[in-house]
Motif scaffolding. Structure first.
Motif, PDB file in Angstrom:
ATOM      1  N   ALA A  65       0.836  -1.206   0.000  1.00 11.52           N
ATOM      2  CA  ALA A  65       0.000   0.000   0.000  1.00 11.52           C
ATOM      3  C   ALA A  65       0.869   1.254   0.000  1.00 11.52           C
ATOM      4  CB  ALA A  65      -0.945  -0.006   1.193  1.00 11.52           C
ATOM      5  N   ALA A  66       1.969   1.214   0.729  1.00 11.61           N
ATOM      6  CA  ALA A  66       2.861   2.375   0.769  1.00 11.61           C
ATOM      7  C   ALA A  66       3.452   2.650  -0.615  1.00 11.61           C
ATOM      8  CB  ALA A  66       3.977   2.159   1.793  1.00 11.61           C
ATOM      9  N   ILE A  67       3.952   1.619  -1.260  1.00 15.51           N
ATOM     10  CA  ILE A  67       4.541   1.813  -2.587  1.00 15.51           C
ATOM     11  C   ILE A  67       3.475   2.283  -3.572  1.00 15.51           C
ATOM     12  CG2 ILE A  67       5.614   0.635  -4.555  1.00 15.51           C
ATOM     13  CD1 ILE A  67       7.025  -1.168  -2.416  1.00 15.51           C
ATOM     14  N   PHE A  68       2.327   1.612  -3.557  1.00 17.74           N
ATOM     15  CA  PHE A  68       1.242   1.960  -4.469  1.00 17.74           C
ATOM     16  C   PHE A  68       0.804   3.405  -4.258  1.00 17.74           C
ATOM     17  CE2 PHE A  68      -3.174   2.265  -5.746  1.00 17.74           C
ATOM     18  CZ  PHE A  68      -3.211   1.568  -6.947  1.00 17.74           C
ATOM     19  N   ALA A  69       0.461   3.741  -3.030  1.00 19.32           N
ATOM     20  CA  ALA A  69      -0.098   5.065  -2.747  1.00 19.32           C
ATOM     21  C   ALA A  69       0.948   6.172  -2.839  1.00 19.32           C
ATOM     22  CB  ALA A  69      -0.737   5.072  -1.362  1.00 19.32           C
ATOM     23  N   LEU A  70       2.131   5.957  -2.305  1.00 20.61           N
ATOM     24  CA  LEU A  70       3.123   7.027  -2.290  1.00 20.61           C
ATOM     25  C   LEU A  70       3.590   7.414  -3.687  1.00 20.61           C
ATOM     26  CD1 LEU A  70       5.159   6.093   0.910  1.00 20.61           C
ATOM     27  CD2 LEU A  70       3.423   7.881   0.651  1.00 20.61           C
ATOM     28  N   THR A  71       3.628   6.451  -4.612  1.00 21.44           N
ATOM     29  CA  THR A  71       3.983   6.827  -5.979  1.00 21.44           C
ATOM     30  C   THR A  71       2.885   7.693  -6.598  1.00 21.44           C
ATOM     31  OG1 THR A  71       3.138   4.715  -6.834  1.00 21.44           O
ATOM     32  CG2 THR A  71       5.513   4.862  -6.409  1.00 21.44           C
ATOM     33  N   LEU A  72       1.632   7.367  -6.310  1.00 25.24           N
ATOM     34  CA  LEU A  72       0.532   8.191  -6.817  1.00 25.24           C
ATOM     35  C   LEU A  72       0.552   9.572  -6.172  1.00 25.24           C
ATOM     36  CD1 LEU A  72      -2.407   5.615  -6.953  1.00 25.24           C
ATOM     37  CD2 LEU A  72      -1.012   6.468  -8.844  1.00 25.24           C
ATOM     38  N   TYR A  73       0.787   9.619  -4.853  1.00 27.51           N
ATOM     39  CA  TYR A  73       0.851  10.916  -4.163  1.00 27.51           C
ATOM     40  C   TYR A  73       1.968  11.774  -4.749  1.00 27.51           C
ATOM     41  CZ  TYR A  73      -1.793   8.502  -0.424  1.00 27.51           C
ATOM     42  OH  TYR A  73      -2.702   7.788   0.313  1.00 27.51           O
ATOM     43  N   ALA A  74       3.115  11.141  -4.981  1.00 26.71           N
ATOM     44  CA  ALA A  74       4.262  11.890  -5.509  1.00 26.71           C
ATOM     45  C   ALA A  74       3.936  12.476  -6.881  1.00 26.71           C
ATOM     46  CB  ALA A  74       5.495  10.982  -5.584  1.00 26.71           C
ATOM     47  N   MET A  75       3.309  11.692  -7.735  1.00 27.75           N
ATOM     48  CA  MET A  75       2.946  12.209  -9.057  1.00 27.75           C
ATOM     49  C   MET A  75       1.923  13.334  -8.939  1.00 27.75           C
ATOM     50  SD  MET A  75       2.979   8.937 -11.670  1.00 27.75           S
ATOM     51  CE  MET A  75       1.505   8.226 -11.003  1.00 27.75           C
ATOM     52  N   ALA A  76       1.002  13.207  -8.002  1.00 26.92           N
ATOM     53  CA  ALA A  76       0.004  14.256  -7.796  1.00 26.92           C
ATOM     54  C   ALA A  76       0.655  15.558  -7.339  1.00 26.92           C
ATOM     55  CB  ALA A  76      -1.039  13.801  -6.776  1.00 26.92           C
ATOM     56  N   LEU A  77       1.797  15.444  -6.682  1.00 27.63           N
ATOM     57  CA  LEU A  77       2.500  16.632  -6.198  1.00 27.63           C
ATOM     58  C   LEU A  77       3.585  17.109  -7.167  1.00 27.63           C
ATOM     59  CD1 LEU A  77       2.744  15.626  -2.437  1.00 27.63           C
ATOM     60  CD2 LEU A  77       1.176  17.282  -3.483  1.00 27.63           C
ATOM     61  N   GLY A  78       3.619  16.516  -8.370  1.00 29.94           N
ATOM     62  CA  GLY A  78       4.530  17.018  -9.390  1.00 29.94           C
ATOM     63  C   GLY A  78       5.723  16.154  -9.723  1.00 29.94           C
ATOM     64  N   ALA A  79       5.855  14.999  -9.094  1.00 24.88           N
ATOM     65  CA  ALA A  79       6.978  14.108  -9.418  1.00 24.88           C
ATOM     66  C   ALA A  79       6.816  13.588 -10.847  1.00 24.88           C
ATOM     67  CB  ALA A  79       7.031  12.947  -8.424  1.00 24.88           C
ATOM     68  N   PRO A  80       7.899  13.114 -11.448  1.00 19.20           N
ATOM     69  CA  PRO A  80       7.823  12.620 -12.825  1.00 19.20           C
ATOM     70  C   PRO A  80       6.837  11.455 -12.963  1.00 19.20           C
ATOM     71  CG  PRO A  80      10.092  12.553 -12.006  1.00 19.20           C
ATOM     72  CD  PRO A  80       9.232  12.996 -10.882  1.00 19.20           C
ATOM     73  N   ARG A  81       6.178  11.408 -14.088  1.00 15.13           N
ATOM     74  CA  ARG A  81       5.162  10.383 -14.320  1.00 15.13           C
ATOM     75  C   ARG A  81       5.735   8.980 -14.483  1.00 15.13           C
ATOM     76  NH1 ARG A  81      -0.277  12.518 -16.947  1.00 15.13           N
ATOM     77  NH2 ARG A  81      -0.414  14.397 -15.695  1.00 15.13           N
ATOM     78  N   TRP A  82       7.049   8.849 -14.687  1.00 14.69           N
ATOM     79  CA  TRP A  82       7.632   7.517 -14.784  1.00 14.69           C
ATOM     80  C   TRP A  82       7.456   6.754 -13.476  1.00 14.69           C
ATOM     81  CZ3 TRP A  82      11.218   6.336 -11.231  1.00 14.69           C
ATOM     82  CH2 TRP A  82      12.016   7.361 -10.710  1.00 14.69           C
ATOM     83  N   LEU A  83       7.194   7.470 -12.383  1.00 20.37           N
ATOM     84  CA  LEU A  83       6.926   6.783 -11.112  1.00 20.37           C
ATOM     85  C   LEU A  83       5.710   5.874 -11.223  1.00 20.37           C
ATOM     86  CD1 LEU A  83       7.567   9.367  -8.267  1.00 20.37           C
ATOM     87  CD2 LEU A  83       8.714   7.196  -8.629  1.00 20.37           C
ATOM     88  N   GLY A  84       4.840   6.183 -12.173  1.00 18.49           N
ATOM     89  CA  GLY A  84       3.687   5.324 -12.407  1.00 18.49           C
ATOM     90  C   GLY A  84       4.074   3.904 -12.779  1.00 18.49           C
ATOM     91  N   MET A  85       5.297   3.713 -13.264  1.00 15.31           N
ATOM     92  CA  MET A  85       5.782   2.366 -13.573  1.00 15.31           C
ATOM     93  C   MET A  85       6.147   1.597 -12.305  1.00 15.31           C
ATOM     94  SD  MET A  85       7.991   2.874 -17.081  1.00 15.31           S
ATOM     95  CE  MET A  85       9.205   3.962 -16.334  1.00 15.31           C
ATOM     96  N   VAL A  86       6.328   2.306 -11.198  1.00 21.11           N
ATOM     97  CA  VAL A  86       6.656   1.672  -9.924  1.00 21.11           C
ATOM     98  C   VAL A  86       5.377   1.258  -9.192  1.00 21.11           C
ATOM     99  CG1 VAL A  86       7.798   2.041  -7.689  1.00 21.11           C
ATOM    100  CG2 VAL A  86       8.794   3.009  -9.773  1.00 21.11           C
ATOM    101  N   THR A  87       4.298   1.978  -9.428  1.00 20.56           N
ATOM    102  CA  THR A  87       3.037   1.740  -8.730  1.00 20.56           C
ATOM    103  C   THR A  87       2.602   0.273  -8.775  1.00 20.56           C
ATOM    104  OG1 THR A  87       2.407   4.014  -9.261  1.00 20.56           O
ATOM    105  CG2 THR A  87       0.664   2.565  -8.490  1.00 20.56           C
ATOM    106  N   PRO A  88       2.675  -0.423  -9.912  1.00 24.85           N
ATOM    107  CA  PRO A  88       2.245  -1.826  -9.951  1.00 24.85           C
ATOM    108  C   PRO A  88       3.044  -2.762  -9.041  1.00 24.85           C
ATOM    109  CG  PRO A  88       2.340  -0.937 -12.169  1.00 24.85           C
ATOM    110  CD  PRO A  88       2.970   0.087 -11.259  1.00 24.85           C
TER     111      PRO A  88
END
Length: 108
Positions: A65-88
């Motif tokens: 849950a931490a990995i899933f949610a924190l990558t989404l939170y980071a992208m919502a706050l402006g982090a690079p969208r490649w983090l979306g590849m980590v979410t899965p």
């Protein structure tokens, strides 16, 4: 210690959901915050519920849950969208945690 991390995880999920509802920059960002918050909150509660019997799966639920949610939170706050590849990866840990819990409960 699982209980402490689960409670902190739940608090963070509520904060993310509130920020998504009231302060997100756009619709996509609000959606990421909402999705991350839901997954994080549900799995924090689940970890609390199973931690006495299924300690390993509870830890996997919190980590996933931490990995899933924190990558989404980071992208919502402006982090690079490649983090979306980590979410899965977080999602995979959630699935493994649930299957492990099912196996433990099945074994009795």
């Amino acid at each position: 210690m699982i209980g402490v991390w689960a409670a902190i995880s739940a608090a963070l999920a509520v904060a993310a959901g509130a920020f998504g509802a009231h302060g997100a920059a756009g619709v996509q960002e609000a959606d990421w915050l909402r999705t991350g918050g839901i997954y994080q909150l549900v799995h924090a509660v689940a970890a609390l519920a199973i931690m006495g019997f299924a300690r390993g799966p509870a830890i996997l639920l919190l980590a996933g849950a931490a990995i899933f949610a924190l990558t989404l939170y980071a992208m919502a706050l402006g982090a690079p969208r490649w983090l979306g590849m980590v979410t899965p990866i977080g999602g995979a840990l959630l699935i493994i945690g649930w299957l492990w819990a099912a196996w433990l409960y099945w074994r009795g």
